[in-house]
Scaffold this motif. Structure first.
Motif, PDB file in Angstrom:
ATOM      1  N   ILE A   5      -2.229 -61.154  15.623  1.00 28.55           N
ATOM      2  CA  ILE A   5      -2.204 -62.135  16.711  1.00 28.55           C
ATOM      3  C   ILE A   5      -3.420 -63.056  16.708  1.00 28.55           C
ATOM      4  O   ILE A   5      -3.399 -64.097  17.351  1.00 28.55           O
ATOM      5  N   LYS A   6      -4.430 -62.715  15.979  1.00 30.79           N
ATOM      6  CA  LYS A   6      -5.617 -63.575  15.910  1.00 30.79           C
ATOM      7  C   LYS A   6      -5.333 -64.864  15.156  1.00 30.79           C
ATOM      8  O   LYS A   6      -6.012 -65.861  15.356  1.00 30.79           O
ATOM      9  N   ASN A   7      -4.329 -64.846  14.296  1.00 34.97           N
ATOM     10  CA  ASN A   7      -3.984 -66.035  13.518  1.00 34.97           C
ATOM     11  C   ASN A   7      -2.940 -66.916  14.206  1.00 34.97           C
ATOM     12  O   ASN A   7      -2.547 -67.941  13.660  1.00 34.97           O
ATOM     13  N   LEU A   8      -2.446 -66.509  15.389  1.00 38.64           N
ATOM     14  CA  LEU A   8      -1.423 -67.276  16.087  1.00 38.64           C
ATOM     15  C   LEU A   8      -2.067 -68.314  17.002  1.00 38.64           C
ATOM     16  O   LEU A   8      -3.060 -68.030  17.678  1.00 38.64           O
ATOM     17  N   ASN A   9      -1.440 -69.495  17.075  1.00 42.41           N
ATOM     18  CA  ASN A   9      -1.917 -70.494  18.037  1.00 42.41           C
ATOM     19  C   ASN A   9      -1.285 -70.197  19.395  1.00 42.41           C
ATOM     20  O   ASN A   9      -0.470 -69.278  19.540  1.00 42.41           O
ATOM     21  N   HIS A  10      -1.614 -70.987  20.384  1.00 38.60           N
ATOM     22  CA  HIS A  10      -1.159 -70.744  21.755  1.00 38.60           C
ATOM     23  C   HIS A  10       0.367 -70.731  21.842  1.00 38.60           C
ATOM     24  O   HIS A  10       0.963 -69.840  22.470  1.00 38.60           O
ATOM     25  N   THR A  11       1.028 -71.707  21.234  1.00 40.71           N
ATOM     26  CA  THR A  11       2.486 -71.802  21.281  1.00 40.71           C
ATOM     27  C   THR A  11       3.141 -70.600  20.611  1.00 40.71           C
ATOM     28  O   THR A  11       4.093 -70.018  21.149  1.00 40.71           O
ATOM     29  N   LEU A  13       1.836 -67.655  20.141  1.00 41.06           N
ATOM     30  CA  LEU A  13       1.548 -66.459  20.931  1.00 41.06           C
ATOM     31  C   LEU A  13       2.463 -66.385  22.159  1.00 41.06           C
ATOM     32  O   LEU A  13       2.997 -65.321  22.484  1.00 41.06           O
ATOM     33  N   THR A  14       2.660 -67.514  22.825  1.00 38.39           N
ATOM     34  CA  THR A  14       3.552 -67.561  23.987  1.00 38.39           C
ATOM     35  C   THR A  14       4.978 -67.191  23.582  1.00 38.39           C
ATOM     36  O   THR A  14       5.656 -66.443  24.290  1.00 38.39           O
ATOM     37  N   GLU A  15       5.415 -67.711  22.434  1.00 36.67           N
ATOM     38  CA  GLU A  15       6.759 -67.399  21.946  1.00 36.67           C
ATOM     39  C   GLU A  15       6.889 -65.919  21.608  1.00 36.67           C
ATOM     40  O   GLU A  15       7.902 -65.284  21.919  1.00 36.67           O
ATOM     41  N   LEU A  16       5.870 -65.352  21.008  1.00 34.62           N
ATOM     42  CA  LEU A  16       5.888 -63.929  20.664  1.00 34.62           C
ATOM     43  C   LEU A  16       5.954 -63.072  21.927  1.00 34.62           C
ATOM     44  O   LEU A  16       6.728 -62.110  21.993  1.00 34.62           O
ATOM     45  N   ILE A  17       5.180 -63.436  22.927  1.00 35.68           N
ATOM     46  CA  ILE A  17       5.186 -62.688  24.195  1.00 35.68           C
ATOM     47  C   ILE A  17       6.565 -62.765  24.836  1.00 35.68           C
ATOM     48  O   ILE A  17       7.103 -61.761  25.316  1.00 35.68           O
ATOM     49  N   SER A  18       7.153 -63.952  24.833  1.00 43.45           N
ATOM     50  CA  SER A  18       8.474 -64.137  25.423  1.00 43.45           C
ATOM     51  C   SER A  18       9.512 -63.281  24.705  1.00 43.45           C
ATOM     52  O   SER A  18      10.319 -62.595  25.346  1.00 43.45           O
ATOM     53  N   LYS A  19       9.501 -63.307  23.384  1.00 45.70           N
ATOM     54  CA  LYS A  19      10.439 -62.491  22.607  1.00 45.70           C
ATOM     55  C   LYS A  19      10.216 -61.002  22.843  1.00 45.70           C
ATOM     56  O   LYS A  19      11.175 -60.224  22.931  1.00 45.70           O
ATOM     57  N   ALA A  20       8.960 -60.605  22.980  1.00 44.44           N
ATOM     58  CA  ALA A  20       8.643 -59.192  23.215  1.00 44.44           C
ATOM     59  C   ALA A  20       9.164 -58.746  24.582  1.00 44.44           C
ATOM     60  O   ALA A  20       9.706 -57.637  24.723  1.00 44.44           O
ATOM     61  N   GLN A  21       9.037 -59.599  25.584  1.00 41.73           N
ATOM     62  CA  GLN A  21       9.530 -59.252  26.913  1.00 41.73           C
ATOM     63  C   GLN A  21      11.044 -59.154  26.924  1.00 41.73           C
ATOM     64  O   GLN A  21      11.612 -58.251  27.548  1.00 41.73           O
TER      65      GLN A  21
END
Length: 110
Positions: A5-11, A13-21
């Motif tokens: 996750i350190k290599n992810l930009n804001h967008t 990271l937000t998309e990853l969080i959304s998919k995880a939820q």
């Protein structure tokens, strides 16, 4: 699968969080479904019906306690006896007008 996750930009990271939820919700629903099946199987294995254990009515919707429909009127308009009020909800205009003229609630009680 490991995601750095350190290599992810804001967008991203937000998309990853959304998919995880979304995935978390899917897993929860699957688990609840399996548990429901187990409970129903256990009830059936013991020779009972769902309604025997949890009461009648539609499965999954709890019965509302104390809802009897209409409520008996508690107050009556002295100027027009056909107008009544149960004492629940917003006060009718005739009730407020009577209070403004000096009447008390007990004067309007049935």
């Amino acid at each position: 699968m490991t995601v750095d996750i350190k290599n992810l930009n804001h967008t991203q990271l937000t998309e990853l969080i959304s998919k995880a939820q979304i995935r978390q919700d899917e897993l929860r629903k699957e688990k609840v479904g399996k548990l429901r099946e187990k409970v129903l199987a256990l009830i059936k294995a013991e020779g009972y019906a769902f309604e025997d254990i949890f009461g009648g009515g539609t499965r999954g919707t709890p019965k509302r306690r104390g809802s009897t429909g209409t409520v008996a009127p508690k107050y009556r308009n002295p100027a027009n006896p056909e107008q009544t009020w149960s004492g629940r909800g917003k006060r009718p205009h005739w009730f407020n007008d009577a209070l403004k003229t000096g009447k008390k609630e007990k004067d309007l009680a049935i």
